[in-house]
Design a protein around this motif. Structure first.
Motif, PDB file in Angstrom:
ATOM      1  N   ILE A  98       3.616  60.064  40.968  1.00 26.53           N
ATOM      2  CA  ILE A  98       3.325  58.632  41.127  1.00 26.53           C
ATOM      3  C   ILE A  98       4.090  58.048  42.317  1.00 26.53           C
ATOM      4  CG2 ILE A  98       5.089  57.759  39.528  1.00 26.53           C
ATOM      5  CD1 ILE A  98       1.587  56.290  39.858  1.00 26.53           C
ATOM      6  N   LEU A  99       5.235  58.598  42.632  1.00 24.53           N
ATOM      7  CA  LEU A  99       6.017  58.087  43.753  1.00 24.53           C
ATOM      8  C   LEU A  99       5.598  58.707  45.086  1.00 24.53           C
ATOM      9  CD1 LEU A  99       9.579  57.879  42.158  1.00 24.53           C
ATOM     10  CD2 LEU A  99       7.913  56.059  42.477  1.00 24.53           C
ATOM     11  N   THR A 100       4.798  59.748  45.036  1.00 23.26           N
ATOM     12  CA  THR A 100       4.346  60.375  46.274  1.00 23.26           C
ATOM     13  C   THR A 100       2.836  60.267  46.466  1.00 23.26           C
ATOM     14  OG1 THR A 100       4.211  62.521  45.170  1.00 23.26           O
ATOM     15  CG2 THR A 100       6.258  62.022  46.364  1.00 23.26           C
ATOM     16  N   GLU A 101       2.137  59.883  45.413  1.00 19.67           N
ATOM     17  CA  GLU A 101       0.687  59.733  45.476  1.00 19.67           C
ATOM     18  C   GLU A 101       0.316  58.667  46.517  1.00 19.67           C
ATOM     19  OE1 GLU A 101      -2.298  59.021  41.940  1.00 19.67           O
ATOM     20  OE2 GLU A 101      -1.255  57.164  42.445  1.00 19.67           O
ATOM     21  N   THR A 102      -0.687  58.952  47.339  1.00 23.00           N
ATOM     22  CA  THR A 102      -1.131  57.965  48.325  1.00 23.00           C
ATOM     23  C   THR A 102      -2.557  57.521  48.015  1.00 23.00           C
ATOM     24  OG1 THR A 102      -1.821  59.693  49.853  1.00 23.00           O
ATOM     25  CG2 THR A 102       0.383  58.765  50.185  1.00 23.00           C
ATOM     26  N   VAL A 103      -2.843  56.318  48.425  1.00 25.34           N
ATOM     27  CA  VAL A 103      -4.147  55.715  48.187  1.00 25.34           C
ATOM     28  C   VAL A 103      -5.175  56.334  49.135  1.00 25.34           C
ATOM     29  CG1 VAL A 103      -3.765  53.811  49.817  1.00 25.34           C
ATOM     30  CG2 VAL A 103      -5.329  53.490  47.911  1.00 25.34           C
ATOM     31  N   LEU A 104      -6.398  56.449  48.670  1.00 27.89           N
ATOM     32  CA  LEU A 104      -7.478  56.897  49.540  1.00 27.89           C
ATOM     33  C   LEU A 104      -7.789  55.780  50.523  1.00 27.89           C
ATOM     34  CD1 LEU A 104      -9.890  58.488  46.903  1.00 27.89           C
ATOM     35  CD2 LEU A 104      -8.383  59.690  48.500  1.00 27.89           C
ATOM     36  N   GLY A 151       6.701  50.571  44.273  1.00 27.78           N
ATOM     37  CA  GLY A 151       6.776  50.227  45.692  1.00 27.78           C
ATOM     38  C   GLY A 151       8.190  50.299  46.228  1.00 27.78           C
ATOM     39  N   ASN A 152       9.127  49.716  45.485  1.00 31.60           N
ATOM     40  CA  ASN A 152      10.521  49.737  45.935  1.00 31.60           C
ATOM     41  C   ASN A 152      11.079  51.154  45.941  1.00 31.60           C
ATOM     42  OD1 ASN A 152      11.788  46.992  46.570  1.00 31.60           O
ATOM     43  ND2 ASN A 152      10.475  46.568  44.815  1.00 31.60           N
ATOM     44  N   ALA A 153      10.720  51.953  44.958  1.00 35.47           N
ATOM     45  CA  ALA A 153      11.185  53.347  44.931  1.00 35.47           C
ATOM     46  C   ALA A 153      10.614  54.117  46.120  1.00 35.47           C
ATOM     47  CB  ALA A 153      10.790  54.016  43.623  1.00 35.47           C
ATOM     48  N   ARG A 154       9.376  53.850  46.471  1.00 35.59           N
ATOM     49  CA  ARG A 154       8.766  54.544  47.617  1.00 35.59           C
ATOM     50  C   ARG A 154       9.445  54.164  48.920  1.00 35.59           C
ATOM     51  NH1 ARG A 154       2.656  55.211  47.844  1.00 35.59           N
ATOM     52  NH2 ARG A 154       3.443  56.792  49.233  1.00 35.59           N
ATOM     53  N   LEU A 155      10.024  52.943  48.969  1.00 40.74           N
ATOM     54  CA  LEU A 155      10.779  52.519  50.156  1.00 40.74           C
ATOM     55  C   LEU A 155      12.252  52.932  50.066  1.00 40.74           C
ATOM     56  CD1 LEU A 155       9.385  48.916  50.756  1.00 40.74           C
ATOM     57  CD2 LEU A 155       8.867  51.000  52.045  1.00 40.74           C
ATOM     58  N   LYS A 156      12.579  53.672  49.012  1.00 44.81           N
ATOM     59  CA  LYS A 156      13.951  54.129  48.751  1.00 44.81           C
ATOM     60  C   LYS A 156      14.893  52.961  48.434  1.00 44.81           C
ATOM     61  CE  LYS A 156      13.317  58.216  51.603  1.00 44.81           C
ATOM     62  NZ  LYS A 156      13.254  59.330  50.761  1.00 44.81           N
ATOM     63  N   GLU A 157      14.329  51.889  47.925  1.00 45.60           N
ATOM     64  CA  GLU A 157      15.105  50.747  47.426  1.00 45.60           C
ATOM     65  C   GLU A 157      15.282  50.967  45.917  1.00 45.60           C
ATOM     66  OE1 GLU A 157      16.383  48.185  49.052  1.00 45.60           O
ATOM     67  OE2 GLU A 157      15.569  48.612  51.036  1.00 45.60           O
ATOM     68  N   TYR A 158      16.050  51.995  45.605  1.00 44.87           N
ATOM     69  CA  TYR A 158      16.143  52.452  44.224  1.00 44.87           C
ATOM     70  C   TYR A 158      16.790  51.420  43.299  1.00 44.87           C
ATOM     71  CZ  TYR A 158      14.953  56.901  46.368  1.00 44.87           C
ATOM     72  OH  TYR A 158      14.324  57.892  47.074  1.00 44.87           O
ATOM     73  N   THR A 159      17.758  50.693  43.785  1.00 41.85           N
ATOM     74  CA  THR A 159      18.419  49.689  42.955  1.00 41.85           C
ATOM     75  C   THR A 159      17.420  48.620  42.535  1.00 41.85           C
ATOM     76  OG1 THR A 159      20.509  50.102  44.083  1.00 41.85           O
ATOM     77  CG2 THR A 159      20.335  48.052  42.863  1.00 41.85           C
ATOM     78  N   LYS A 203      15.459  61.043  41.897  1.00 39.25           N
ATOM     79  CA  LYS A 203      15.409  60.897  43.354  1.00 39.25           C
ATOM     80  C   LYS A 203      16.737  60.376  43.888  1.00 39.25           C
ATOM     81  CE  LYS A 203      10.654  60.501  44.741  1.00 39.25           C
ATOM     82  NZ  LYS A 203      10.745  61.580  45.706  1.00 39.25           N
ATOM     83  N   MET A 204      17.346  59.465  43.158  1.00 42.80           N
ATOM     84  CA  MET A 204      18.635  58.910  43.574  1.00 42.80           C
ATOM     85  C   MET A 204      19.702  59.993  43.572  1.00 42.80           C
ATOM     86  SD  MET A 204      18.582  55.290  41.559  1.00 42.80           S
ATOM     87  CE  MET A 204      20.189  54.778  42.104  1.00 42.80           C
ATOM     88  N   GLU A 205      19.738  60.766  42.508  1.00 46.21           N
ATOM     89  CA  GLU A 205      20.726  61.840  42.422  1.00 46.21           C
ATOM     90  C   GLU A 205      20.513  62.838  43.550  1.00 46.21           C
ATOM     91  OE1 GLU A 205      20.237  63.468  38.510  1.00 46.21           O
ATOM     92  OE2 GLU A 205      21.083  61.692  37.549  1.00 46.21           O
TER      93      GLU A 205
END
Length: 149
Positions: free
Chosen positions: A4-10, A79-87, A116-118
């Motif tokens: 889900i964090l790597t899936e991209t939209v068509l 969205g935030n996780a995909r931008l690496k805004e994990y907090t 991913k954070m770890e």
């Protein structure tokens, strides 16, 4: 859930929902459904600028439309996780889980974000910042609930 964090939209889907959104924007009559579908595509884009745009649209929906708040929180976390805004992502997950603690899809997303954070060595920093963000998110959810009553 792992993808889900790597899936991209068509691209076809993104263009389809972008067209609907822009047609409604032109008429100055954007429905929450059109805005959500476009934002949903944007947060699954492979481009950071698209993801950020999707986050902005979802945040606006979250503030103005109570009906889909669970979905908005979920995709804001993605969205935030995909931008690496994990907090921030974990803050949205916590807000969701404060409303619906047993949601397995969101619990799985939370675990995926933490992995991913770890992996990126950010867990310590995120815990400190996450506590502050969690308090803010809880206050925000509480205010939204109080406002609804």
């Amino acid at each position: 859930m792992a993808d889900i964090l790597t899936e991209t939209v068509l691209l076809e889907d993104l263009k389809k929902f972008e067209k609907i959104f822009h047609e409604q924007l032109y008429k100055n009559d954007i429905t929450p459904k059109a805005q959500f579908e476009y934002a949903w595509c944007l947060v699954r884009s492979k481009y950071a600028a698209d993801i950020q745009k999707g986050i902005v649209l979802l945040e606006e929906l979250y503030k103005t439309n109570e009906e889909g708040q669970r979905d908005y929180l979920y995709y804001l976390a993605i969205g935030n996780a995909r931008l690496k805004e994990y907090t921030k992502a974990l803050g949205y997950v916590r807000s969701f889980l404060s409303i619906e603690p047993g949601n397995q899809q969101v619990i799985s997303l939370q675990q995926n974000i933490k992995k991913k954070m770890e992996k990126e060595g950010l867990m310590g920093m995120a815990l400190a910042g996450g506590a502050v963000l969690a308090v803010g998110a809880i206050i925000g959810v509480g205010m939204a609930i109080a406002k609804a009553k």
